[in-house]
Scaffold this motif. Structure first.
Motif, PDB file in Angstrom:
ATOM      1  N   ARG A 128       0.812  -1.227   0.000  1.00 43.18           N
ATOM      2  CA  ARG A 128       0.000   0.000   0.000  1.00 43.18           C
ATOM      3  C   ARG A 128       0.840   1.269   0.000  1.00 43.18           C
ATOM      4  NH1 ARG A 128      -3.818  -1.811   4.852  1.00 43.18           N
ATOM      5  NH2 ARG A 128      -1.898  -2.895   5.366  1.00 43.18           N
ATOM      6  N   LEU A 129       2.113   1.145   0.415  1.00 40.99           N
ATOM      7  CA  LEU A 129       3.007   2.310   0.376  1.00 40.99           C
ATOM      8  C   LEU A 129       3.376   2.676  -1.056  1.00 40.99           C
ATOM      9  CD1 LEU A 129       5.402   1.494   3.344  1.00 40.99           C
ATOM     10  CD2 LEU A 129       3.722   3.348   3.240  1.00 40.99           C
ATOM     11  N   PHE A 130       3.137   1.721  -1.970  1.00 42.88           N
ATOM     12  CA  PHE A 130       3.563   1.937  -3.359  1.00 42.88           C
ATOM     13  C   PHE A 130       2.379   1.963  -4.331  1.00 42.88           C
ATOM     14  CE2 PHE A 130       6.681  -0.485  -0.884  1.00 42.88           C
ATOM     15  CZ  PHE A 130       7.669   0.488  -0.811  1.00 42.88           C
ATOM     16  N   ALA A 131       1.181   2.031  -3.771  1.00 39.95           N
ATOM     17  CA  ALA A 131      -0.022   2.048  -4.614  1.00 39.95           C
ATOM     18  C   ALA A 131      -0.152   3.396  -5.324  1.00 39.95           C
ATOM     19  CB  ALA A 131      -1.251   1.795  -3.753  1.00 39.95           C
ATOM     20  N   GLU A 132      -0.818   3.357  -6.457  1.00 40.20           N
ATOM     21  CA  GLU A 132      -1.044   4.602  -7.195  1.00 40.20           C
ATOM     22  C   GLU A 132      -2.044   5.477  -6.432  1.00 40.20           C
ATOM     23  OE1 GLU A 132      -2.372   5.754 -11.655  1.00 40.20           O
ATOM     24  OE2 GLU A 132      -1.191   3.919 -11.435  1.00 40.20           O
ATOM     25  N   THR A 133      -1.808   6.774  -6.427  1.00 42.10           N
ATOM     26  CA  THR A 133      -2.701   7.695  -5.718  1.00 42.10           C
ATOM     27  C   THR A 133      -3.423   8.600  -6.710  1.00 42.10           C
ATOM     28  OG1 THR A 133      -0.875   9.243  -5.438  1.00 42.10           O
ATOM     29  CG2 THR A 133      -1.313   7.739  -3.604  1.00 42.10           C
ATOM     30  N   GLY A 134      -4.554   9.140  -6.284  1.00 42.75           N
ATOM     31  CA  GLY A 134      -5.328  10.008  -7.168  1.00 42.75           C
ATOM     32  C   GLY A 134      -5.837  11.236  -6.428  1.00 42.75           C
ATOM     33  N   ASN A 135      -6.135  12.274  -7.189  1.00 44.29           N
ATOM     34  CA  ASN A 135      -6.596  13.520  -6.575  1.00 44.29           C
ATOM     35  C   ASN A 135      -7.968  13.367  -5.922  1.00 44.29           C
ATOM     36  OD1 ASN A 135      -4.459  15.263  -6.889  1.00 44.29           O
ATOM     37  ND2 ASN A 135      -5.121  15.981  -8.907  1.00 44.29           N
ATOM     38  N   VAL A 136      -8.180  14.170  -4.905  1.00 42.55           N
ATOM     39  CA  VAL A 136      -9.454  14.235  -4.203  1.00 42.55           C
ATOM     40  C   VAL A 136     -10.386  15.153  -4.998  1.00 42.55           C
ATOM     41  CG1 VAL A 136     -10.570  15.093  -2.095  1.00 42.55           C
ATOM     42  CG2 VAL A 136      -8.381  13.856  -1.959  1.00 42.55           C
ATOM     43  N   GLY A 137     -11.633  14.709  -5.203  1.00 43.24           N
ATOM     44  CA  GLY A 137     -12.587  15.520  -5.950  1.00 43.24           C
ATOM     45  C   GLY A 137     -13.698  16.079  -5.081  1.00 43.24           C
TER      46      GLY A 137
END
Ligand code: CO
Length: 161
Positions: free
Chosen positions: A10-19
């Motif tokens: 989970r430390l290396f999972a892709e992240t996405g912007n908050v909408g």
């Protein structure tokens, strides 16, 4: 909400912007501040509690309240750098000097979606850069030379928990 430790995926999972800046988000951010405090940290990024939103919280000793950064973007970093010992709540008991920019210009949103720009230097700037790295799956040990990184990971793996 619990801390995630190296080498958890989970430390290396892709992240996405908050909408959406709703009460759910605000509660998550407050919970992150709680985890940071409980573990005597000065910064905590979403992947460190298994979340994939691009956001982190910071509270250096001279701050009265935690600073919240949602959808942060680094606009500028100074060419001049300084070295300081870093650690990470996700890599407990490991500390090593890391070279980072002296000054950083960051743009982000607060818990309500309000945009702000902040120029930070010293420890605050360093923590912002460290937490920003987390959103891209980068850890402070990745800034060390190959030998030092390996040495630190051997030490990390030898610690009984
Ligand atoms: Co960290």
């Amino acid at each position: 909400m619990e801390l995630v430790y190296y080498p958890d995926d989970r430390l290396f999972a892709e992240t996405g912007n908050v909408g959406v800046f709703d009460e759910v988000l605000q509660n998550i951010l407050q919970a992150m501040v709680g985890v940071m405090h409980d573990n005597y940290g000065i910064g905590l990024a979403a992947p460190q509690v298994g979340l994939t939103q691009r956001m982190f919280v910071v509270k250096i000793p001279e701050d009265k309240e935690a600073r919240l950064f949602v959808n942060p973007v680094i606009l500028e970093t100074s060419a001049d750098t300084w070295e300081y010992e870093e650690g990470c709540l996700s890599i407990p008991e490991i500390y090593a000097p890391v070279q980072r920019s002296q000054t950083v210009l960051v743009r982000a949103q607060d818990q309500f979606g309000k945009k702000f720009t902040l120029e930070a230097n010293g420890l605050l700037g360093r923590v912002i850069l460290h937490e920003m790295d987390h959103l891209n799956g980068v850890l402070f040990i990745d800034h060390l030379s190959k030998d030092v990184r390996e040495e630190q990971l051997i030490l990390y793996n030898s610690i009984e928990r």
